[in-house]
Design a protein around this motif. Structure first.
Motif, short mmCIF file in Angstrom:
data_model
loop_
_atom_site.label_atom_id
_atom_site.label_comp_id
_atom_site.label_asym_id
_atom_site.label_seq_id
_atom_site.Cartn_x
_atom_site.Cartn_y
_atom_site.Cartn_z
N THR A 36 1.12 -1.18 -0.03
CA THR A 36 -0.19 0.24 0.01
C THR A 36 0.81 1.10 -0.14
O THR A 36 0.56 1.87 0.18
CB THR A 36 -0.94 -0.08 1.44
OG1 THR A 36 0.15 -0.40 2.21
CG2 THR A 36 -2.44 -0.94 0.91
N ASP A 37 2.00 1.12 0.04
CA ASP A 37 3.02 2.61 0.80
C ASP A 37 4.36 1.64 -0.98
O ASP A 37 5.53 1.27 -0.07
CB ASP A 37 3.58 2.47 1.93
CG ASP A 37 4.20 3.67 1.95
OD1 ASP A 37 4.67 4.60 -0.09
OD2 ASP A 37 5.46 4.48 2.55
N PRO A 38 4.16 1.43 -2.11
CA PRO A 38 5.32 1.05 -3.19
C PRO A 38 6.16 2.25 -2.66
O PRO A 38 7.97 0.74 -2.33
CB PRO A 38 4.62 1.54 -4.27
CG PRO A 38 3.52 1.14 -4.02
CD PRO A 38 2.83 2.18 -2.91
N PRO A 39 6.85 2.97 -2.03
CA PRO A 39 7.86 3.74 -2.30
C PRO A 39 8.27 3.83 -0.10
O PRO A 39 9.94 3.00 -1.19
CB PRO A 39 7.58 5.76 -2.19
CG PRO A 39 5.77 5.11 -3.20
CD PRO A 39 5.72 4.68 -2.57
N ALA A 40 7.86 3.14 -0.31
CA ALA A 40 8.87 2.54 0.77
C ALA A 40 9.63 1.31 0.95
O ALA A 40 10.58 1.53 1.24
CB ALA A 40 7.63 2.36 2.50
N ILE A 41 9.50 0.31 0.37
CA ILE A 41 9.57 -0.77 0.15
C ILE A 41 10.65 -0.45 -1.43
O ILE A 41 11.89 -0.79 -1.01
CB ILE A 41 8.84 -2.05 -0.60
CG1 ILE A 41 7.49 -2.43 0.19
CG2 ILE A 41 9.17 -3.15 -0.95
CD1 ILE A 41 7.92 -2.83 1.31
N ALA A 42 10.91 0.55 -2.52
CA ALA A 42 11.31 0.71 -3.32
C ALA A 42 12.92 1.40 -2.51
O ALA A 42 13.96 0.59 -2.79
CB ALA A 42 10.23 1.91 -4.11
N ARG A 43 12.52 1.95 -1.02
CA ARG A 43 13.20 2.30 -0.70
C ARG A 43 14.73 1.81 -0.40
O ARG A 43 15.67 1.59 -0.05
CB ARG A 43 12.98 3.35 0.64
CG ARG A 43 12.59 5.24 0.06
CD ARG A 43 13.01 5.67 1.11
NE ARG A 43 11.69 5.76 1.72
CZ ARG A 43 10.37 5.80 1.79
NH1 ARG A 43 9.70 6.76 0.73
NH2 ARG A 43 9.01 5.14 2.63
N MET A 44 13.56 -0.24 0.50
CA MET A 44 14.68 -1.42 1.29
C MET A 44 14.96 -1.55 -0.11
O MET A 44 15.87 -1.93 0.21
CB MET A 44 13.17 -1.95 1.42
CG MET A 44 13.86 -3.35 2.69
SD MET A 44 13.23 -3.74 3.09
CE MET A 44 11.33 -4.59 2.26
N ILE A 45 14.92 -1.84 -1.19
CA ILE A 45 14.89 -2.21 -2.80
C ILE A 45 16.40 -1.67 -2.34
O ILE A 45 17.61 -1.82 -2.95
CB ILE A 45 14.30 -2.39 -3.78
CG1 ILE A 45 13.07 -3.47 -3.46
CG2 ILE A 45 14.74 -2.99 -5.01
CD1 ILE A 45 11.97 -3.60 -4.24
N ALA A 46 16.39 -0.04 -2.66
CA ALA A 46 17.84 0.69 -2.94
C ALA A 46 18.81 0.45 -2.15
O ALA A 46 19.80 0.43 -2.63
CB ALA A 46 16.90 2.15 -2.75
N VAL A 47 18.29 0.13 -0.62
CA VAL A 47 19.51 0.02 0.37
C VAL A 47 20.40 -1.34 0.26
O VAL A 47 21.54 -1.27 0.42
CB VAL A 47 18.85 -0.24 1.95
CG1 VAL A 47 19.98 -0.63 2.93
CG2 VAL A 47 18.47 1.13 1.86
#
Length: 436
Positions: A293-304
């Motif tokens: 429901t908050d894709p940008p948060a998971i995108a940040r995890m992937i970026a890490v």
């Protein structure tokens, strides 16, 4: 060049979760620390880190470095290398079979031998000819929910077989106790608390008068797999993981469900965070991003994960923890692709985060006293060592039991290796050996 220490009769090796230290004893009643000409300057502290990258000259080959040189290699080429820290913490973990590093699978003992080879090589002359007496420190209790000490012993044996010497294992706080006792002029009952990166260990020793046939007698020990890395994970959990999706939800067949906490477990364990950058894990995270429901948060995890930001996170967390040891407030700053964190943190906030850990540390300290058949009033001297012993809340655990006047500290990073080397010369070394 590191100073040559010769002729040595015993060597003490403190193979630590965060740092490793070596000391050599040559029959003079003192021990000398081995120094390394590291990229940042000469130091007796060797970071327990490994860096791997593909070897261009050999298809499928793997190049590697250790210690501060490993960190320098990683910082020069983070996207093309893998940095492993705190790998000691998987020694007793049966679920850890191997680390996937590019095209190679390396077991704990493989990682350990690679680390030792570089440690010896960077020690140059000082470590060129090891004496027959080798004393290695080990935790009283290994890290993990269900640590397997027999597995850890087998892995340690395979790792240190590289040295070609008989290895004598001694509890790490007993090593520190033996070294500290050499500076005491009167008989005493001594408690040593060793706070490393992975474990907090406690040992109690009866110290006789100088010149006694048996100067020190170990009385009891206890340990717990909670220490500096756990404190770091508390900071991570409060300041970083909420921005990476922890506590969030995802959609599944028309239902909104909580994101499983297992996705974030590795972020609290530096030995596992570096291993997340693999096809399977990244595919799972990509699927989670599509349903979150908050894709940008998971995108940040992937970026890490993709950008190998674990080391930078580790440094930012460590800096905050260190600043809160000397100041009542600290500033946390981390910046990476798609992620910027700026936060002011009070010491009281940090202490509330680690309160459950301090409670368990206190219970383990009481268990060490019970194992020795003593109570706090019978302890004459307390010696605190290890980096986390500098945290005021940790020190208060001991002040509340023993009072501030009985507490000493110092040489937080080197006291264990120093004592282990001196123990290597002791005629009663067999009385100090950890049998499990």
């Amino acid at each position: 060049m590191p100073a040559s220490i010769s002729p040595a009769r015993a060597v003490g090796i403190d193979f630590g979760t965060t740092n490793s230290v070596i000391a050599m004893a040559s029959g003079t009643g003192t021990a000398e620390l081995v120094e390394f000409d590291a990229p940042g300057g000469t130091s007796s502290v060797f970071r327990s880190a490994l860096c791997f990258w593909p070897e261009d000259s050999a298809p499928g080959g793997l190049a590697h470095e250790a210690g501060p040189w490993a960190i320098a290699e990683f910082l020069d080429f983070p996207q093309g290398s893998r940095l492993l820290q705190s790998f000691k913490s998987v020694a007793a973990r049966a679920t850890f079979e191997h680390a996937n590093l590019f095209e190679k699978r390396l077991r704990f003992e493989d990682l350990g031998q690679i680390f030792l080879k570089h440690l010896l090589a960077h020690g140059e002359e000082a470590l060129r000819n090891l004496p027959e007496r080798v004393v290695v420190g080990r935790p009283v209790r290994y890290v993990g929910a269900q640590p397997d000490p027999e597995l850890a012993r087998r892995r340690y044996n395979a790792m240190f077989a590289l040295l070609g010497r008989e290895i004598h294992y001694v509890y790490e706080p007993l090593g520190a106790a033996y070294g500290f006792a050499t500076g005491l002029s009167d008989p005493a009952t001594l408690l040593v608390a060793d706070f490393g990166g992975g474990t907090s260990d406690f040992s109690i020793v009866k110290v006789g008068p100088p010149g006694a046939a048996q100067r020190c007698v170990p009385l009891g020990s206890a340990g717990i797999g909670i220490a500096g890395d756990r404190f770091d994970s508390r900071i991570m959990d409060k300041l970083v993981l909420p921005l990476l999706g922890k506590g969030g939800t995802y959609n599944s067949f028309g239902k909104v469900l909580d994101i499983p906490a297992g996705h974030f477990t590795e972020f609290g364990d530096w030995s596992r965070l570096a291993l997340m950058r693999n096809r399977r894990t990244l595919a799972q995270l990509a699927q989670l991003e599509r349903s979150a429901t908050d894709p940008p948060a998971i995108a940040r995890m992937i970026a890490v994960v993709e950008n190998e930001l674990g080391y930078a996170l580790y440094e930012a967390v460590g800096q905050l923890k260190r600043s809160l040891s000397s100041e009542t407030h600290g500033h946390f700053h981390f910046e990476g692709p798609g992620l910027i964190i700026d936060a002011e943190v009070s010491r009281s906030d940090f202490e509330s985060w680690i309160a459950p850990d301090l409670l368990r540390i206190g219970e383990t300290l009481d268990a060490a006293l019970a194992n020795a058949g003593l109570d706090a009033r019978q302890i004459d001297q307390v010696f605190l060592t290890g980096g986390s012993s500098l945290i005021p809340a940790v020190r208060r655990v001991f002040e509340q039991r023993f009072g501030p006047d009985r507490i000493a500290s110092g040489n937080e990073m080197t006291s264990i290796a120093h004592g282990l080397a001196l123990l290597g010369e002791a005629p009663d070394l067999h009385d100090w050996i950890a049998l499990d």
